[in-house]
Design an enzyme around this catalytic site. Structure first.
Site, mmCIF file in Angstrom:
data_model
loop_
_atom_site.group_PDB
_atom_site.id
_atom_site.type_symbol
_atom_site.label_atom_id
_atom_site.label_comp_id
_atom_site.label_asym_id
_atom_site.label_seq_id
_atom_site.Cartn_x
_atom_site.Cartn_y
_atom_site.Cartn_z
ATOM 1 N N SER A 65 0.687 -1.276 -0.016
ATOM 2 C CA SER A 65 -0.096 0.040 0.055
ATOM 3 C C SER A 65 0.896 1.245 0.052
ATOM 4 O O SER A 65 0.202 2.259 -0.153
ATOM 5 C CB SER A 65 -1.069 0.000 1.161
ATOM 6 N N LYS A 68 0.247 3.465 -2.878
ATOM 7 C CA LYS A 68 -1.032 4.416 -3.187
ATOM 8 C C LYS A 68 -0.563 5.776 -3.258
ATOM 9 O O LYS A 68 -1.152 6.584 -4.104
ATOM 10 C CB LYS A 68 -1.832 4.007 -2.074
ATOM 11 N N TYR A 190 -2.741 -3.112 -10.280
ATOM 12 C CA TYR A 190 -3.018 -2.517 -8.964
ATOM 13 C C TYR A 190 -2.062 -3.747 -8.201
ATOM 14 O O TYR A 190 -1.252 -3.416 -7.625
ATOM 15 C CB TYR A 190 -4.265 -2.650 -8.463
ATOM 16 N N TYR A 242 -4.702 4.198 7.815
ATOM 17 C CA TYR A 242 -6.095 3.675 7.606
ATOM 18 C C TYR A 242 -6.927 3.789 8.866
ATOM 19 O O TYR A 242 -6.749 5.211 9.120
ATOM 20 C CB TYR A 242 -6.035 2.137 7.503
ATOM 21 N N VAL A 260 1.298 -3.726 4.191
ATOM 22 C CA VAL A 260 0.990 -4.845 4.636
ATOM 23 C C VAL A 260 2.417 -5.772 4.660
ATOM 24 O O VAL A 260 2.173 -6.676 5.382
ATOM 25 C CB VAL A 260 -0.272 -5.921 4.337
HETATM 26 O O1 DON Z 1 -4.461 -4.635 -1.758
HETATM 27 C C1 DON Z 1 -4.125 -5.457 -1.027
HETATM 28 O O2 DON Z 1 -4.746 -6.106 -0.242
HETATM 29 C C2 DON Z 1 -2.650 -5.199 -0.848
HETATM 30 N N1 DON Z 1 -2.048 -5.636 -2.074
HETATM 31 C C3 DON Z 1 -2.091 -4.025 -0.294
HETATM 32 C C4 DON Z 1 -2.748 -3.928 1.196
HETATM 33 C C5 DON Z 1 -1.872 -3.093 2.065
HETATM 34 O O3 DON Z 1 -0.694 -2.996 2.074
HETATM 35 C C6 DON Z 1 -2.503 -2.634 3.022
HETATM 36 N N2 DON Z 1 -1.820 -2.108 4.156
HETATM 37 N N3 DON Z 1 -1.465 -2.090 5.323
#
Ligand code: DON
Length: 320
Positions: A65, A68, A190, A242, A260
């Site tokens: 993320s 983003k 994405y 978040y 993540v």
């Molecule tokens: O879309 C997803 O679930 C992952 N590719 C990215 C999510 C993410 O990194 C959320 N972060 N804390």
């Protein structure tokens, strides 16, 4: 040569935080579950290009993320505010990063830092750049990091195979006309953008690029237009962590973004880019050691935007 005070500070913080083994490595993308939970790096890059680091700062992991805000900046630069904000808002959602909800009335995603908004931004870029979208994204991230970045194809395939929730989100967005018809292609982009490989040092340089008004302080390249950096930092400040964003703003008080796989970046405007890497996460999906280190750095160095050391606008000083 004597060690710099900042180097001593981050080595102390690394040693103090290392015993904290709370939290869990993300496993909902199966390939991420293979990360070594003990990895732990801290890297600070100043807006004039000095690097301070300790621990695992060369270990590659996927950006997830943290991609983003960098994609959002790209969209603002190429499509303009009006177009982007027709499709995505700037309100904190107060909900999880992968929540399936849109703003009442407009049916826009709440903001570009959660999955609904990030997938929308990637779809906008895809509609604009077509087949060259991924190259454009990788090139821009590479310029921000100051070296050529690659994609981890295994992590990409792992997420693409299991990303049913994101697929549901993408089709909900299509239902409301927030993304174009080629939604599956946008979704793969994405997943790929999340699978770009970075190190803790790369992330610190990317954060330092934002702290330095969009210019990479190591290479000297202007990577993002100044007007876009303000947008990127604003949204990171209000939505980057978040549904922990309010607590983060209260305790740390600088724009930030987590991913993540365990990365966290923080930006001290005009001064510093900070990156931490530690894959054990809390229930929000944020790195536990990362939060602890940033909280301590903010407290010990007075980084909070509203710290008494922050004197506000120099321009106002002149006109008053
Ligand atoms: O879309 C997803 O679930 C992952 N590719 C990215 C999510 C993410 O990194 C959320 N972060 N804390």
């Amino acid at each position: 040569m004597e060690k710099h005070e900042i180097q001593i500070l981050i080595e102390d913080l690394h040693r103090e935080t290392l015993p904290n083994t709370a939290g869990h490595v993300a496993t909902y993308i199966p390939e991420l579950g293979k990360a070594n939970p003990d990895n732990f790096g801290i890297c600070l890059v100043t807006a004039d290009g000095r690097i301070f680091e300790v621990g695992n700062c060369d270990t590659p992991f996927t950006i997830q993320s943290i991609s983003k805000p960098f994609n959002f900046g790209l969209a603002i630069e190429h499509l303009g505010h009006d177009k982007v904000f027709q499709h995505v808002g700037v309100e904190p959602s107060g909900d999880t990063f992968n929540s399936i909800e849109l703003q009442r009335g407009s049916n826009r995603p709440f903001n570009p830092m959660i999955n609904t908004g990030a997938i929308t931004v990637t779809a906008l870029l895809h509609a604009h750049f077509g087949d060259s979208t991924m190259d454009t994204i990788v090139d821009r991230f590479s310029a921000a990091a100051g070296r050529t970045l690659d994609i981890d194809e295994t992590v990409y395939r792992s997420e693409s195979r299991t990303g049913h929730r994101n697929r549901a989100i993408a089709h909900l967005l299509l239902n409301f006309g927030m993304v174009h018809e080629e939604v599956e292609a946008a979704l793969e982009l994405y997943f790929r953008q999340c699978s770009i490989l970075v190190t803790c040092r790369d992330l610190a340089v990317m954060a330092a690029t934002l702290s330095n008004m969009g210019r990479n302080p190591i290479t000297g390249q202007q990577v993002y237009e100044i007007r876009c950096v303000k947008d990127m930092l604003s949204i990171m400040f209000t939505c980057g962590m978040y549904d922990y964003s309010g607590q983060w703003a209260y305790q740390v008080g600088v724009p930030a973004k987590s991913g993540v796989s365990g990365g966290v970046i923080s930006v001290v405007n005009r001064q510093l880019g900070i990156a931490t890497y530690s894959p054990r996460l809390d229930s929000y999906g944020n790195s536990i050691r990362g939060i602890e280190v940033c909280r301590e750095l903010a407290a010990r160095l007075g980084l909070h935007a509203f710290d008494f050391t922050n004197v506000g606008s120099g321009y106002l000083d002149v006109v008053l």
